[in-house]
Design a protein around this motif. Structure first.
Motif, mmCIF file in Angstrom:
data_model
loop_
_atom_site.group_PDB
_atom_site.id
_atom_site.type_symbol
_atom_site.label_atom_id
_atom_site.label_comp_id
_atom_site.label_asym_id
_atom_site.label_seq_id
_atom_site.Cartn_x
_atom_site.Cartn_y
_atom_site.Cartn_z
ATOM 1 N N ILE A 91 -45.473 73.783 -96.934
ATOM 2 C CA ILE A 91 -46.591 72.853 -96.679
ATOM 3 C C ILE A 91 -46.102 71.778 -95.310
ATOM 4 O O ILE A 91 -45.114 71.310 -95.637
ATOM 5 C CB ILE A 91 -46.642 72.115 -98.127
ATOM 6 C CG1 ILE A 91 -47.322 72.809 -99.333
ATOM 7 C CG2 ILE A 91 -47.901 70.736 -97.748
ATOM 8 C CD1 ILE A 91 -47.222 72.132 -100.575
ATOM 9 N N PRO A 92 -46.940 71.903 -94.729
ATOM 10 C CA PRO A 92 -46.620 71.062 -93.467
ATOM 11 C C PRO A 92 -46.308 69.572 -93.779
ATOM 12 O O PRO A 92 -46.911 68.995 -94.714
ATOM 13 C CB PRO A 92 -47.598 70.936 -92.619
ATOM 14 C CG PRO A 92 -48.441 72.503 -93.046
ATOM 15 C CD PRO A 92 -48.151 72.630 -94.079
ATOM 16 N N GLU A 93 -45.297 68.895 -93.097
ATOM 17 C CA GLU A 93 -45.019 67.623 -93.373
ATOM 18 C C GLU A 93 -46.195 66.541 -93.217
ATOM 19 O O GLU A 93 -46.338 65.623 -94.080
ATOM 20 C CB GLU A 93 -44.006 66.965 -92.507
ATOM 21 C CG GLU A 93 -43.396 65.690 -92.622
ATOM 22 C CD GLU A 93 -42.767 65.835 -94.223
ATOM 23 O OE1 GLU A 93 -42.730 64.560 -94.886
ATOM 24 O OE2 GLU A 93 -42.023 66.771 -94.509
ATOM 25 N N HIS A 94 -46.930 66.737 -92.649
ATOM 26 C CA HIS A 94 -48.347 65.690 -92.322
ATOM 27 C C HIS A 94 -49.260 65.935 -93.512
ATOM 28 O O HIS A 94 -49.818 64.899 -93.812
ATOM 29 C CB HIS A 94 -48.852 66.126 -91.099
ATOM 30 C CG HIS A 94 -49.918 67.488 -91.026
ATOM 31 N ND1 HIS A 94 -49.512 68.708 -90.797
ATOM 32 C CD2 HIS A 94 -51.273 67.326 -91.505
ATOM 33 C CE1 HIS A 94 -50.445 69.479 -91.051
ATOM 34 N NE2 HIS A 94 -51.411 68.742 -91.151
ATOM 35 N N LEU A 95 -49.315 67.065 -94.336
ATOM 36 C CA LEU A 95 -50.011 67.137 -95.339
ATOM 37 C C LEU A 95 -49.233 66.398 -96.461
ATOM 38 O O LEU A 95 -49.970 65.693 -97.339
ATOM 39 C CB LEU A 95 -50.238 68.612 -95.744
ATOM 40 C CG LEU A 95 -50.991 69.526 -94.864
ATOM 41 C CD1 LEU A 95 -51.252 71.023 -95.407
ATOM 42 C CD2 LEU A 95 -52.418 68.814 -94.656
ATOM 43 N N LEU A 96 -47.915 66.557 -96.555
ATOM 44 C CA LEU A 96 -47.366 65.924 -97.741
ATOM 45 C C LEU A 96 -47.309 64.218 -97.405
ATOM 46 O O LEU A 96 -47.637 63.513 -98.234
ATOM 47 C CB LEU A 96 -45.812 66.307 -97.639
ATOM 48 C CG LEU A 96 -45.559 67.793 -98.153
ATOM 49 C CD1 LEU A 96 -43.796 67.852 -98.162
ATOM 50 C CD2 LEU A 96 -46.032 67.763 -99.628
ATOM 51 N N ARG A 97 -47.407 63.821 -96.254
ATOM 52 C CA ARG A 97 -47.607 62.535 -95.828
ATOM 53 C C ARG A 97 -49.037 62.053 -96.401
ATOM 54 O O ARG A 97 -49.232 60.950 -96.947
ATOM 55 C CB ARG A 97 -47.294 62.178 -94.474
ATOM 56 C CG ARG A 97 -45.857 62.118 -93.865
ATOM 57 C CD ARG A 97 -45.913 61.412 -92.590
ATOM 58 N NE ARG A 97 -46.655 61.916 -91.544
ATOM 59 C CZ ARG A 97 -46.454 62.630 -90.617
ATOM 60 N NH1 ARG A 97 -45.102 63.623 -90.817
ATOM 61 N NH2 ARG A 97 -47.306 63.516 -89.838
ATOM 62 N N ALA A 98 -49.976 62.811 -96.146
ATOM 63 C CA ALA A 98 -51.358 62.326 -96.523
ATOM 64 C C ALA A 98 -51.512 62.290 -98.181
ATOM 65 O O ALA A 98 -52.309 61.444 -98.744
ATOM 66 C CB ALA A 98 -52.305 63.766 -95.992
ATOM 67 N N TYR A 99 -50.703 63.359 -98.791
ATOM 68 C CA TYR A 99 -50.547 63.309 -100.372
ATOM 69 C C TYR A 99 -50.096 61.997 -100.530
ATOM 70 O O TYR A 99 -50.544 61.211 -101.503
ATOM 71 C CB TYR A 99 -49.835 64.428 -100.661
ATOM 72 C CG TYR A 99 -49.567 64.450 -102.161
ATOM 73 C CD1 TYR A 99 -50.496 64.663 -103.075
ATOM 74 C CD2 TYR A 99 -48.114 64.183 -102.657
ATOM 75 C CE1 TYR A 99 -50.190 64.734 -104.490
ATOM 76 C CE2 TYR A 99 -47.871 64.326 -103.870
ATOM 77 C CZ TYR A 99 -48.966 64.417 -104.880
ATOM 78 O OH TYR A 99 -48.639 64.458 -106.002
ATOM 79 N N GLU A 100 -49.035 61.606 -100.299
ATOM 80 C CA GLU A 100 -48.306 60.220 -100.417
ATOM 81 C C GLU A 100 -49.141 59.046 -100.048
ATOM 82 O O GLU A 100 -49.316 58.420 -100.971
ATOM 83 C CB GLU A 100 -46.922 60.239 -100.052
ATOM 84 C CG GLU A 100 -46.073 61.484 -100.608
ATOM 85 C CD GLU A 100 -44.503 61.439 -99.939
ATOM 86 O OE1 GLU A 100 -44.307 60.502 -99.020
ATOM 87 O OE2 GLU A 100 -43.972 62.334 -100.094
ATOM 88 N N GLU A 101 -49.628 58.983 -99.022
ATOM 89 C CA GLU A 101 -50.449 57.815 -98.559
ATOM 90 C C GLU A 101 -51.937 57.649 -99.453
ATOM 91 O O GLU A 101 -52.064 56.601 -99.670
ATOM 92 C CB GLU A 101 -50.867 58.077 -97.179
ATOM 93 C CG GLU A 101 -49.521 57.819 -96.015
ATOM 94 C CD GLU A 101 -50.008 58.364 -94.842
ATOM 95 O OE1 GLU A 101 -51.135 58.827 -94.586
ATOM 96 O OE2 GLU A 101 -48.906 58.285 -93.835
ATOM 97 N N THR A 102 -52.179 58.906 -99.646
ATOM 98 C CA THR A 102 -53.533 58.799 -100.755
ATOM 99 C C THR A 102 -53.123 57.988 -102.111
ATOM 100 O O THR A 102 -53.786 57.267 -102.503
ATOM 101 C CB THR A 102 -54.198 60.314 -100.688
ATOM 102 O OG1 THR A 102 -54.741 60.704 -99.526
ATOM 103 C CG2 THR A 102 -55.437 59.875 -101.838
#
Length: 413
Positions: A91-102
């Motif tokens: 899973i790309p890092e930007h998707l993990l950031r989107a998950y945490e930010e959401t």
């Protein structure tokens, strides 16, 4: 007894409802919150749609909240779902950031409700980080996993696990689905609501109207699979099984009825794959139904001679439960929660390949008496094990157990 409880008593009997009232008595006035990722589409939403008002009827102040995000959030959580069920996914890092930010944004919106609740149910990975984002929480937090995480991608599980360790308890559908966590774990299979639009009795006129609407011939045998268009549901394998069975059963019809859900970004692509595999075959009906097409699905299940759920991996398989409740024999993939419901040669058949599914389709179509007998056993099996009242009873018992510190004896007096 309230009208809602009376309605369930007509299906399950008064003793079951009396037991629910007794279990709920020590919990009256408590604030309970459920959090998941969608109000429509999928088994979790369907369960909560009726579980929440039923808990309220029992005097428990229960609410239902949703975590919502942008496309990157859903792409990430879909990757979680696939990875937890065994796919190797980076899973790309930007998707993990989107998950945490959401989750951070959701916590800011819901923190007053969540921190004041006596019990919080967090469903599946989407809202899992909310616990650590509510530092002043006073209640009991329970992670409810509806997914088979028996053989997850180890990187994804390691990432998600650190959000889960501080929960007070976890719930899995089956023992074989669970992963070890540093708190009590409970096993509670899902259920169906016998009074919902998807499972209630329908008139023959309504069933025939649905058949006519989709161009189905009631005089010809029909097999059906109802599920999201998801590769784990193996729609291409279902089409292959149908074509093998049709060689020996001319006139056989196949219906693949797929729902949609806001938290599943892959559904459209899988639908196109099924469409290409069907290749304009007039006997294969691909139905992309809206999330609220419950009565339509009900009518299709009652129209089918045989219901398939040829999943390659499956959390539980509520479409199996629904079909069994309607007295239909089910041919299911030998995986996950389907094994708990489909008892070979009794309520249906378990299969591993399209060829195996085709063989069982032929067997049942050639023996309509045996198919009817299996359907009758299937309905009784659901009545005894997989109705909403059973799941609610076990939720109430678990809340009492967790909040009483896991003591061996709980006083309900």
């Amino acid at each position: 007894m309230s009208n809602l409880l009376e309605s369930y008593a007509e299906v399950t009997g008064n003793a079951i409802v009396d037991q629910l009232r007794q279990l709920a008595t020590p919990l009256r006035g408590m604030k309970v919150v459920h959090v998941n990722s969608t109000r429509v589409g999928g088994g979790v939403a369907e369960i909560l749609d009726k579980l929440v008002p039923l808990m309220c009827e029992l005097g428990i102040d229960t609410s239902w909240e949703i975590i919502t995000g942008e496309s990157d959030f859903y792409q990430c959580t879909k990757s979680f779902h696939n990875g937890l069920q065994g796919h190797r996914i980076a899973i790309p890092e930007h998707l993990l950031r989107a998950y945490e930010e959401t989750n951070v944004r959701t916590a800011e919106q819901l923190r007053p409700v969540l921190e004041e609740a006596d019990v919080v149910f967090i469903h599946d990975p989407q809202p899992a980080p909310l616990l650590d984002l509510c530092p002043d929480r006073k209640g009991t937090w329970i992670w409810r996993c509806h997914i088979d995480v028996s053989h997850p991608d180890r990187h994804i599980w390691r990432y998600l696990r650190h959000f889960l360790t501080n929960y007070d308890a976890s719930v899995f559908s089956l023992a074989g689905f669970a992963q070890a966590l540093p708190h009590p774990e409970y096993l509670i299979p899902p259920s169906i609501d016998p009074l919902s639009a998807k499972n209630m009795e329908l008139s023959q006129d309504e069933i025939e109207a649905v058949q006519k609407h989709f161009g189905l011939d009631p005089q010809r045998p029909m097999i059906l699979q109802v599920s999201r268009f998801d590769r784990f549901k193996d729609p291409l394998g279902v089409i292959q099984a149908f074509r093998l069975a049709r060689e020996f059963t001319p006139g056989l019809q196949l219906v693949l009825a797929g729902g949609t859900a806001s938290d599943d970004p892959e559904g459209e692509a899988v639908y196109r794959e099924a469409e290409n595999a069907a290749n304009h075959d007039a006997d294969i009906h691909l139905l992309l139904l809206p999330p609220d097409a419950h009565r339509t699905i009900n009518a299709l299940q009652r129209s089918a001679d045989i219901v398939l759920q040829k999943s390659l991996r499956e959390g539980f398989g509520l479409t199996v439960t629904e079909a069994m409740w309607k007295g239909r024999p089910v041919i299911g993939g030998d995986t996950g929660g389907i094994r708990l419901q489909v008892i070979n040669y009794h309520t249906g058949f378990l299969v591993n390949t399209p060829e195996g599914a085709a063989l069982r389709i032929r067997y049942l179509l050639q023996r309509p008496g045996r198919a009817t007998q299996m359907g009758e056993k299937a309905r009784q099996f659901v009545r005894e094990n997989f109705l909403l009242t059973r799941q609610l009873r076990e939720y109430l018992t678990m809340i009492l157990a967790v909040r009483n510190g896991g003591t061996d004896r709980i006083d309900l007096s």
